[in-house]
Write a protein that holds these residues in place. Structure first.
Motif, PDB file in Angstrom:
ATOM      1  N   GLN A 126       0.808  -1.225   0.000  1.00 17.00           N
ATOM      2  CA  GLN A 126       0.000   0.000   0.000  1.00 17.00           C
ATOM      3  C   GLN A 126       0.840   1.272   0.000  1.00 17.00           C
ATOM      4  O   GLN A 126       0.301   2.364  -0.172  1.00 17.00           O
ATOM      5  CB  GLN A 126      -0.938   0.019   1.205  1.00 17.00           C
ATOM      6  N   GLN A 127       2.146   1.171   0.249  1.00 13.98           N
ATOM      7  CA  GLN A 127       3.040   2.337   0.310  1.00 13.98           C
ATOM      8  C   GLN A 127       2.528   3.380   1.300  1.00 13.98           C
ATOM      9  O   GLN A 127       2.660   4.583   1.060  1.00 13.98           O
ATOM     10  CB  GLN A 127       3.205   2.976  -1.072  1.00 13.98           C
ATOM     11  N   SER A 128       1.928   2.939   2.385  1.00 15.02           N
ATOM     12  CA  SER A 128       1.210   3.868   3.246  1.00 15.02           C
ATOM     13  C   SER A 128       1.756   3.982   4.667  1.00 15.02           C
ATOM     14  O   SER A 128       1.554   5.007   5.316  1.00 15.02           O
ATOM     15  CB  SER A 128      -0.267   3.453   3.333  1.00 15.02           C
ATOM     16  N   THR A 129       2.426   2.933   5.165  1.00 16.03           N
ATOM     17  CA  THR A 129       2.789   2.926   6.578  1.00 16.03           C
ATOM     18  C   THR A 129       3.670   4.114   6.960  1.00 16.03           C
ATOM     19  O   THR A 129       3.398   4.797   7.951  1.00 16.03           O
ATOM     20  CB  THR A 129       3.508   1.605   6.941  1.00 16.03           C
ATOM     21  N   GLY A 130       4.701   4.383   6.172  1.00 13.15           N
ATOM     22  CA  GLY A 130       5.628   5.469   6.507  1.00 13.15           C
ATOM     23  C   GLY A 130       4.943   6.826   6.609  1.00 13.15           C
ATOM     24  O   GLY A 130       5.045   7.517   7.633  1.00 13.15           O
ATOM     25  N   PRO A 131       4.215   7.230   5.541  1.00 15.89           N
ATOM     26  CA  PRO A 131       3.529   8.534   5.629  1.00 15.89           C
ATOM     27  C   PRO A 131       2.504   8.619   6.771  1.00 15.89           C
ATOM     28  O   PRO A 131       2.351   9.689   7.371  1.00 15.89           O
ATOM     29  CB  PRO A 131       2.833   8.650   4.259  1.00 15.89           C
ATOM     30  N   VAL A 132       1.833   7.504   7.093  1.00 16.28           N
ATOM     31  CA  VAL A 132       0.879   7.543   8.211  1.00 16.28           C
ATOM     32  C   VAL A 132       1.631   7.740   9.524  1.00 16.28           C
ATOM     33  O   VAL A 132       1.225   8.543  10.381  1.00 16.28           O
ATOM     34  CB  VAL A 132       0.002   6.266   8.275  1.00 16.28           C
ATOM     35  N   ILE A 133       2.755   7.036   9.695  1.00 12.62           N
ATOM     36  CA  ILE A 133       3.548   7.207  10.923  1.00 12.62           C
ATOM     37  C   ILE A 133       3.959   8.679  11.070  1.00 12.62           C
ATOM     38  O   ILE A 133       3.849   9.270  12.147  1.00 12.62           O
ATOM     39  CB  ILE A 133       4.806   6.306  10.897  1.00 12.62           C
ATOM     40  N   ALA A 134       4.417   9.271   9.958  1.00 11.79           N
ATOM     41  CA  ALA A 134       4.870  10.665  10.008  1.00 11.79           C
ATOM     42  C   ALA A 134       3.739  11.591  10.440  1.00 11.79           C
ATOM     43  O   ALA A 134       3.926  12.471  11.296  1.00 11.79           O
ATOM     44  CB  ALA A 134       5.416  11.075   8.646  1.00 11.79           C
ATOM     45  N   ALA A 135       2.550  11.387   9.845  1.00 15.58           N
ATOM     46  CA  ALA A 135       1.419  12.251  10.189  1.00 15.58           C
ATOM     47  C   ALA A 135       1.001  12.035  11.639  1.00 15.58           C
ATOM     48  O   ALA A 135       0.694  12.987  12.359  1.00 15.58           O
ATOM     49  CB  ALA A 135       0.250  11.987   9.246  1.00 15.58           C
ATOM     50  N   ALA A 136       1.009  10.774  12.086  1.00 14.97           N
ATOM     51  CA  ALA A 136       0.576  10.469  13.446  1.00 14.97           C
ATOM     52  C   ALA A 136       1.590  10.983  14.472  1.00 14.97           C
ATOM     53  O   ALA A 136       1.229  11.408  15.564  1.00 14.97           O
ATOM     54  CB  ALA A 136       0.375   8.955  13.607  1.00 14.97           C
ATOM     55  N   TRP A 137       2.866  10.954  14.094  1.00 15.61           N
ATOM     56  CA  TRP A 137       3.920  11.399  15.000  1.00 15.61           C
ATOM     57  C   TRP A 137       4.126  12.917  14.872  1.00 15.61           C
ATOM     58  O   TRP A 137       4.722  13.553  15.742  1.00 15.61           O
ATOM     59  CB  TRP A 137       5.206  10.623  14.666  1.00 15.61           C
ATOM     60  N   GLY A 138       3.654  13.497  13.757  1.00 15.64           N
ATOM     61  CA  GLY A 138       3.734  14.947  13.567  1.00 15.64           C
ATOM     62  C   GLY A 138       5.088  15.454  13.114  1.00 15.64           C
ATOM     63  O   GLY A 138       5.556  16.496  13.564  1.00 15.64           O
ATOM     64  N   VAL A 139       5.729  14.705  12.204  1.00 13.83           N
ATOM     65  CA  VAL A 139       7.036  15.135  11.691  1.00 13.83           C
ATOM     66  C   VAL A 139       7.013  15.084  10.161  1.00 13.83           C
ATOM     67  O   VAL A 139       6.162  14.430   9.574  1.00 13.83           O
ATOM     68  CB  VAL A 139       8.181  14.223  12.218  1.00 13.83           C
ATOM     69  N   PRO A 140       7.968  15.778   9.490  1.00 22.54           N
ATOM     70  CA  PRO A 140       8.031  15.682   8.027  1.00 22.54           C
ATOM     71  C   PRO A 140       8.485  14.296   7.558  1.00 22.54           C
ATOM     72  O   PRO A 140       9.035  13.525   8.361  1.00 22.54           O
ATOM     73  CB  PRO A 140       9.056  16.756   7.634  1.00 22.54           C
ATOM     74  N   TRP A 141       8.273  14.015   6.283  1.00 20.39           N
ATOM     75  CA  TRP A 141       8.643  12.699   5.764  1.00 20.39           C
ATOM     76  C   TRP A 141       9.062  12.822   4.312  1.00 20.39           C
ATOM     77  O   TRP A 141       8.686  13.772   3.620  1.00 20.39           O
ATOM     78  CB  TRP A 141       7.499  11.704   5.928  1.00 20.39           C
ATOM     79  N   VAL A 142       9.852  11.838   3.874  1.00 21.64           N
ATOM     80  CA  VAL A 142      10.267  11.760   2.470  1.00 21.64           C
ATOM     81  C   VAL A 142      10.084  10.320   2.012  1.00 21.64           C
ATOM     82  O   VAL A 142      10.668   9.401   2.578  1.00 21.64           O
ATOM     83  CB  VAL A 142      11.747  12.176   2.284  1.00 21.64           C
ATOM     84  N   PRO A 143       9.256  10.093   0.996  1.00 26.95           N
ATOM     85  CA  PRO A 143       9.026   8.732   0.521  1.00 26.95           C
ATOM     86  C   PRO A 143       9.937   8.325  -0.644  1.00 26.95           C
ATOM     87  O   PRO A 143      10.484   9.188  -1.331  1.00 26.95           O
ATOM     88  CB  PRO A 143       7.565   8.776   0.059  1.00 26.95           C
ATOM     89  N   VAL A 144      10.053   7.010  -0.849  1.00 23.24           N
ATOM     90  CA  VAL A 144      10.762   6.397  -1.994  1.00 23.24           C
ATOM     91  C   VAL A 144      12.184   6.957  -2.122  1.00 23.24           C
ATOM     92  O   VAL A 144      12.566   7.497  -3.157  1.00 23.24           O
ATOM     93  CB  VAL A 144       9.983   6.585  -3.321  1.00 23.24           C
ATOM     94  N   ALA A 145      12.948   6.798  -1.039  1.00 22.94           N
ATOM     95  CA  ALA A 145      14.248   7.475  -0.966  1.00 22.94           C
ATOM     96  C   ALA A 145      15.422   6.506  -0.956  1.00 22.94           C
ATOM     97  O   ALA A 145      15.280   5.313  -0.688  1.00 22.94           O
ATOM     98  CB  ALA A 145      14.288   8.335   0.296  1.00 22.94           C
TER      99      ALA A 145
END
Lengths: 253, 313
Positions: A126-145
């Motif tokens: 789903q390519q979703s876990t990382g961005p959800v963690i970032a939003a839930a933890w309240g920090v920026p994120w960078v995908p597919v890196a």
């Protein structure tokens, strides 16, 4: 520095398969498990960052029942210091939002500088876990890196898009990054690490106060041939295969 | 009647083709369809975004890059607050997956990523189908709460909507906070290889074993006048330049014939070639997922097959 890495026990199912009585799971008899490939690259990236920082630790997280311990032990054998399993009875593992929020709770309690995940799981992708963690933890994120380098609290890295486009970006820690498949070649752990991984005590952290899942799997069905194409196996040896390929090329060119 | 919001995908200031497919998915649900277009100059895209079945276009002028997921999330949140949809549809692409799941958390939307079907049951409730476990299983999913659903839909599955007569548009002003991700440099693939125009592609994967082994495949491809491509591991290993890569972060191809040598069929590779007209796969592992996507298969050693090809041409 402290780097958290999320790993998942990914499932591979056989071509012929059956489902559990309630129809929402593949019968375990038709399933093999392996640590998700991109997650091992995330572990490697974390270990390399901590090594170049000079000190720190890598802490692994996985959401799941007892079986998730297997994935954590495989990943621990590469060298991370500790592992934590995140689980509560009935945790809705099909819902990426639930999984991300549960992991974020356990991760926030450890206050890492950086969280790495694989870009996607090989089984349900789903390519979703990382961005959800970032939003839930309240920090920026960078995908597919890939290609992470750290200078003070600034992380510089490359992120991939479709059609071979790569952008170099920077972000301040703490942050979440999802690691591209093949970003690096994960190391083989030392014999000492392997022994330690076998015996490691893996505490279970229970997430609390999660909302009811917003998405549930109600029914699985077999999809013979992923694409609905009907497969014809070419009879004979390599020479027959080659002859068939040439005939098809001449037809199509 | 419920309301469906489609988030257009904009690449380098232009409307991406996957947008028409996302609109097609939304229109097929029989809902009122609002299309949101965020770009530096969105008014220039209204004509191209006037798809049949869209009732209104909402444009948002954006000051930053269309690759910035932090901005994209803020804009999508503002549009959703304005339109108040029951269902939000966006393509399952790197741009959308970069902000969609985070948006779902922040706005408490139900999330389904990589959906291959969307439908309404007899009570009008949305259900979706995901293709999982290398395409061997279809999972029907439902959304048990009354929260809006964000559905990221797989490219090349839905029939794209046609552009029709002009659709009424209005602009929405969105104040965004500066992005927390700073872009430094952009690299586009270079080289004179254009896989998208090839009628026949020979594609090699990890199964070729080493860089030295590629010469035989390149030789056969050249003599037969077909294009040479590769899966991600071959490019990651530095055996071939990135311009040869087929897959989600490589090129998407639809040749008449795609021959996969030693490619297992990982998700990101399948995304780039599964719509080829005829797919032939050669692999030593008869259980490799690629066979689930092939018309013709052979469980064989790719080196023996390429030797035979060399002797036959």
């Amino acid at each position: 520095m402290k780097v958290a890495v999320c790993v998942k026990q990914a499932l591979e199912v056989s071509r012929y398969l059956e489902f559990t009585a309630d129809g929402t799971r593949v019968d375990p008899a038709f399933v093999t498990t392996m640590v998700n490939e991109a997650d091992l690259s995330a572990v490697e990236e974390a270990l390399a960052l901590v090594e170049s920082a000079g000190d720190g630790e890598v802490v692994l997280f996985s959401a799941g029942e007892d079986g998730a311990d297997e994935a954590l032990r495989v990943a621990l054998a590469l060298g991370p210091q500790r592992a934590v399993r995140v689980w509560a009875d009935g945790l809705a593992l099909d819902d990426a939002r639930t999984v991300g929020a549960a992991l974020a709770q356990a991760i926030a309690a450890e206050a890492p500088d950086l969280v790495l995940c694989g870009v996607q799981s090989a089984d349900t992708g789903q390519q979703s876990t990382g961005p959800v963690i970032a939003a839930a933890w309240g920090v920026p994120w960078v995908p597919v890196a890939h290609g992470l380098s750290l200078s003070g609290s600034t992380l510089t890295l490359h992120r991939d898009f479709e059609a071979g486009v790569t952008e170099t970006v920077e972000v301040h820690l703490p942050a979440v990054v999802t690691i591209q498949v093949g970003a690096n070649v994960p190391r083989y752990g030392t014999f000492k690490d392997k022994m330690r991984a076998k015996k490691a005590d893996i505490p279970v952290v229970e997430p609390v106060g999660l909302p009811a899942p917003r998405m549930v799997v109600t029914r699985l069905t077999a999809a013979p041939g992923g694409s609905g194409r009907s497969l014809e196996m070419i009879k004979g040896g390599p020479a027959d295969v080659a002859a068939r390929i040439i005939a098809l090329v001449r037809e199509a060119n | 009647m419920s309301r469906c919001l489609v988030l257009a995908e904009v690449i380098d200031g232009a409307l991406a083709a996957v947008t028409a497919e996302a609109v097609g998915a939304a229109v097929a649900l029989g809902d009122e369809v609002v299309l949101a277009v965020a770009a530096a100059d969105p008014d220039a895209l209204v004509a191209a975004a006037s798809f049949t079945g869209v009732t209104e276009i909402v444009t948002v002028a954006v000051g930053g890059s269309d690759r910035d997921h932090d901005l994209a999330k803020q804009i999508a949140a503002a549009v959703i607050a304005d339109v108040a949809p029951d269902v939000v549809v966006a393509p399952f692409t790197i741009r959308s997956t970069s902000f969609g799941p985070a948006l779902a958390h922040s706005l408490d939307l139900a999330l389904v990523a990589d959906a291959v079907a969307l439908q309404r049951d007899e009570d009008g409730a949305l259900t979706a189908i995901r293709s999982i476990y290398a395409g061997r299983v279809h999972a029907e999913v439902t959304f048990p709460t009354d929260r809006p659903v964000l559905a990221l839909v797989r490219p090349s599955v839905w029939v794209p909507a046609d552009v029709g007569s002009p659709v009424a548009s209005r602009s929405l002003a969105v104040d965004v906070e500066p992005s927390k991700v700073r872009a430094l440099d952009l690299v586009r693939p270079s080289g004179d290889v254009d896989l998208t125009r090839a009628d026949v592609i020979f594609s090699i994967g990890r199964g070729v074993g080493s860089q030295e082994n590629i010469a035989a495949f390149a030789d056969v491809a050249e003599r037969l006048g077909v294009a040479l491509a590769a899966s991600r591991p071959v490019v990651d290993a530095g055996w071939l330049p990135a311009v040869h890569q087929v897959g989600q972060t490589g090129v998407t191809v639809k040749p008449r014939l795609y021959v996969a040598f030693g490619i297992s069929g990982a998700l990101h590779h399948l995304a780039g070639m599964q719509n080829s007209k005829t797919i032939l796969a050669v692999n030593t592992d008869g259980d490799a997922p690629i066979f689930g996507y092939a018309d013709l298969g052979a469980v064989a050693d790719v080196h023996e097959v390429v030797e035979q090809l060399q002797s036959l041409i």
